[in-house]
Design a protein around this motif. Structure first.
Motif, PDB file in Angstrom:
ATOM      1  N   LEU A  90     -12.663  76.682  79.438  1.00  0.00           N
ATOM      2  CA  LEU A  90     -13.335  76.742  78.149  1.00  0.00           C
ATOM      3  C   LEU A  90     -13.894  75.359  77.878  1.00  0.00           C
ATOM      4  N   VAL A  91     -15.142  75.317  77.466  1.00  0.00           N
ATOM      5  CA  VAL A  91     -15.791  74.037  77.177  1.00  0.00           C
ATOM      6  C   VAL A  91     -16.322  74.097  75.755  1.00  0.00           C
ATOM      7  N   PHE A  92     -15.892  73.146  74.954  1.00  0.00           N
ATOM      8  CA  PHE A  92     -16.324  73.059  73.558  1.00  0.00           C
ATOM      9  C   PHE A  92     -17.247  71.852  73.449  1.00  0.00           C
ATOM     10  N   THR A  93     -18.445  72.074  72.914  1.00  0.00           N
ATOM     11  CA  THR A  93     -19.449  71.007  72.870  1.00  0.00           C
ATOM     12  C   THR A  93     -20.056  70.871  71.484  1.00  0.00           C
ATOM     13  N   ARG A  94     -20.701  69.748  71.292  1.00  0.00           N
ATOM     14  CA  ARG A  94     -21.586  69.576  70.144  1.00  0.00           C
ATOM     15  C   ARG A  94     -22.879  69.011  70.692  1.00  0.00           C
ATOM     16  N   GLY A  95     -23.945  69.291  70.000  1.00  0.00           N
ATOM     17  CA  GLY A  95     -25.221  68.816  70.502  1.00  0.00           C
ATOM     18  C   GLY A  95     -26.319  68.952  69.475  1.00  0.00           C
ATOM     19  N   ARG A  96     -27.509  68.693  69.962  1.00  0.00           N
ATOM     20  CA  ARG A  96     -28.686  68.832  69.105  1.00  0.00           C
ATOM     21  C   ARG A  96     -29.900  69.095  69.978  1.00  0.00           C
TER      22      ARG A  96
END
Length: 139
Positions: A90-96
């Protein structure tokens, strides 16, 4: 020791994180084929629409890169990689999303995402992906 601790900081974690960078690179090139190649054959992507299968992802992104996503990019930062068992992460990311001429702190461009990756044929592929809007304050 938790299962995650076995792979934390490992080559496996580095390989999973590398897929995130490949997403950025494919998007920067507006390359729907390269983008879709990062997804498992029967993957699901939920973002601006519901896409099923690698070909569904490729078709949607091809239209996007010719239309509203043309010339845009994404910046994605993995917040956490959690291995739930061997071969599944599981990969949890934040971005734009980056749009030329639009300030990076524009709230509508920020997102959080959850990604399930699976190990196939010696590499990692995205099996499921879903993102949600965030505020620029979250980033």
């Amino acid at each position: 020791m938790t299962r995650n601790a076995v792979w934390e900081g490992s080559e496996e974690e580095a390989a999973v994180r590398a897929v995130v960078k490949e997403v950025e690179a494919a998007w920067a090139e507006n390359d729907a084929d390269a983008f879709a190649a990062l997804f498992d054959e029967d993957a699901t992507l939920i973002g601006d629409a519901y896409m099923r299968g690698r070909e569904g992802v490729r078709g949607f992104m091809a239209q996007g890169f010719e239309g509203p996503y043309k010339g845009t990019g994404v910046v994605v930062e993995p917040l956490e990689v959690r291995f739930v068992r061997e071969g599944v992460a599981l990969v949890f990311t934040r971005g734009r999303v980056e749009i030329p001429g639009v300030p990076a702190d524009t709230e509508d461009l920020a997102f959080f995402a959850t990604c399930v990756m699976v190990r196939r044929d010696g590499g990692w592929l995205i099996a499921a992906y879903q993102n949600s809007k965030a505020t620029s304050a979250d980033l």
